[in-house]
Design an enzyme around this catalytic site. Structure first.
Site, PDB file in Angstrom:
ATOM      1  N   ASN A  40     -19.511 -41.686  21.656  1.00 15.77           N
ATOM      2  CA  ASN A  40     -20.552 -42.512  21.028  1.00 15.77           C
ATOM      3  C   ASN A  40     -20.234 -44.002  21.138  1.00 15.77           C
ATOM      4  O   ASN A  40     -20.760 -44.820  20.381  1.00 15.77           O
ATOM      5  CB  ASN A  40     -20.713 -42.152  19.551  1.00 15.77           C
ATOM      6  CG  ASN A  40     -21.082 -40.705  19.325  1.00 15.77           C
ATOM      7  OD1 ASN A  40     -20.342 -39.972  18.684  1.00 15.77           O
ATOM      8  ND2 ASN A  40     -22.219 -40.276  19.851  1.00 15.77           N
ATOM      9  N   HIS A  68     -22.765 -36.080  24.083  1.00 20.92           N
ATOM     10  CA  HIS A  68     -23.366 -37.301  24.627  1.00 20.92           C
ATOM     11  C   HIS A  68     -22.624 -37.794  25.880  1.00 20.92           C
ATOM     12  O   HIS A  68     -22.733 -38.971  26.239  1.00 20.92           O
ATOM     13  CB  HIS A  68     -23.379 -38.406  23.575  1.00 20.92           C
ATOM     14  CG  HIS A  68     -24.300 -38.125  22.419  1.00 20.92           C
ATOM     15  ND1 HIS A  68     -25.662 -38.085  22.554  1.00 20.92           N
ATOM     16  CD2 HIS A  68     -24.035 -37.868  21.112  1.00 20.92           C
ATOM     17  CE1 HIS A  68     -26.217 -37.815  21.373  1.00 20.92           C
ATOM     18  NE2 HIS A  68     -25.247 -37.677  20.489  1.00 20.92           N
ATOM     19  N   HIS A 180     -18.390 -36.656  12.474  1.00 11.81           N
ATOM     20  CA  HIS A 180     -18.156 -38.050  12.082  1.00 11.81           C
ATOM     21  C   HIS A 180     -17.704 -38.210  10.633  1.00 11.81           C
ATOM     22  O   HIS A 180     -17.663 -39.326  10.121  1.00 11.81           O
ATOM     23  CB  HIS A 180     -19.426 -38.899  12.298  1.00 11.81           C
ATOM     24  CG  HIS A 180     -19.798 -39.086  13.718  1.00 11.81           C
ATOM     25  ND1 HIS A 180     -20.574 -40.148  14.163  1.00 11.81           N
ATOM     26  CD2 HIS A 180     -19.515 -38.355  14.827  1.00 11.81           C
ATOM     27  CE1 HIS A 180     -20.758 -40.053  15.476  1.00 11.81           C
ATOM     28  NE2 HIS A 180     -20.118 -38.966  15.881  1.00 11.81           N
TER      29      HIS A 180
END
Length: 275
Positions: A40, A68, A180
Site C-alpha cells: 500500500n 494490491h 492494518h
C-alpha cells in the site's frame, strides 16, 4: 539472528516514518534482517520502483506485497528485475515475479522469505497452505535456509492461526498482514515458531486503515462513493514484529510487537529494550 518485520506501509506517512527511522533502528538494535510489506506504499495502492528503491536504501532486505501487488501497472514489469520484491506465492502460474526469495542476512545467514495470500473473504487464489508447504519442503529450515519468514497476507484470523499451527516448528516466524490493525497475540508457538496474527500498518492511525476517514465513513453511511480513497496525511506510526532467532535451530527464542509513533501506545519488546 535479530529480525524485524514491519507491517503494511500506507502512503506517504508510512513511507516517511519508515525511511526516517529504519536506519537508526537497525543500528540501535543490531538488526540482521528487515522485511517490510509495501503493497500500500504508493498512495495506498501498490508500489512503484522508486518507492521500492527508497525502502531498500533505508535498510529493508526484502519487500513483500499482497492483493494490491499490481495496482501500479509498472509493477508487472519491474518486479521481474528485483530479487528483493516478492508477491504472493499462490498467484496463478505465469504471474510476473516470484513468491519466495532466499537472501543473505548481515550475519551471513540464509533467510528464506515467503509471501502468501489467504482465500477467506479475499480473491480466490491457489491454496496457500499447499503452496507454502511445497516451498519450505524444497528449502527446509536448516537444510537450505537458516531462517524462514512467512508473510501471510490474509483477512481472517482463523486462516492465519491455522497456517501458523500448520507450519509450527518448520519455519522461524509466521506474521499476518492486510488488516492494518496490530493484534495482541504475538507469541512463540509450542514447537518454536514465532507468530502474530497481524503486524499492523506503518502509517497514520488517525484514519480508517490508513485512509482519510471522510470517504470510508461516507460509504458506510450512504453506500454511494463520493470520491476515491486517499491516504490520511498525519504523522505515521511504525508497527511491526520483533523476533530473535536461535542460530542453531532457526526457531524463535524471543518475539514481541514493536510500535513507535503517535496514536498507539509505544511498544519495544523487553528483550530489545536493553540493546
Amino acid at each position: 539472528m535479530r529480525l524485524l518485520f514491519l507491517g503494511d506501509i500506507v502512503g506517504r506517512p508510512g513511507r516517511t516514518v519508515v525511511c526516517d527511522a529504519l536506519p537508526g533502528l537497525i543500528k540501535r538494535y543490531g538488526l540482521d534482517f528487515v522485511v517490510i510489506n509495501g503493497e500500500n506504499a504508493a498512495g495506498g495502492f501498490g508500489i512503484t520502483e522508486a518507492i521500492l528503491n527508497d525502502l531498500i536504501d533505508a535498510g529493508a532486505d526484502c519487500v513483500t506485497l499482497g492483493n494490491h501487488s499490481f495496482d501500479q501497472k509498472d509493477a508487472l514489469v519491474f518486479i521481474e528485475r528485483h530479487d528483493r520484491l516478492i508477491r504472493p506465492l499462490n498467484y496463478p502460474k505465469g504471474t510476473p515475479g516470484k513468491g519466495a526469495t532466499l537472501l543473505k542476512a548481515k550475519s551471513g545467514a540464509d533467510v528464506l522469505v515467503v509471501n502468501a495470500m489467504g482465500r477467506v473473504f479475499m480473491t480466490e487464489l491457489d491454496c496457500p497452505f499447499r503452496a507454502v508447504d511445497n516451498e519450505i519442503s524444497a528449502c527446509a529450515l536448516k537444510h537450505g535456509a537458516d531462517a524462514i519468514l512467512i508473510d501471510f497476507h490474509a483477512e481472517a484470523t482463523s486462516e492465519k492461526q491455522a497456517l501458523g499451527l500448520f507450519l509450527d516448528g518448520r519455519v522461524s516466524l509466521v506474521v499476518g498482514t492486510h488488516t492494518h490493525t496490530p493484534t495482541a497475540d504475538a507469541r512463540i508457538l509450542s514447537s518454536g515458531t514465532a507468530y502474530m496474527s497481524d503486524a499492523g500498518m506503518c502509517g497514520d492511525y488517525n484514519s480508517v486503515l490508513g485512509m482519510d476517514p471522510d470517504e470510508p465513513i461516507n460509504r458506510f453511511l450512504t453506500r454511494i462513493p463520493r470520491g476515491r480513497y486517499e491516504p490520511a496525511v498525519g504523522p505515521g506510526t511504525i508497527s511491526g514484529f520483533a523476533v530473535d532467532i536461535d542460530d542453531k535451530t532457526g526457531l524463535a527464542v524471543n518475539a514481541g510487537p514493536l510500535r513507535l509513533g503517535p496514536h498507539l501506545e509505544p511498544a519495544v519488546p523487553a528483550f530489545w529494550s536493553g540493546a
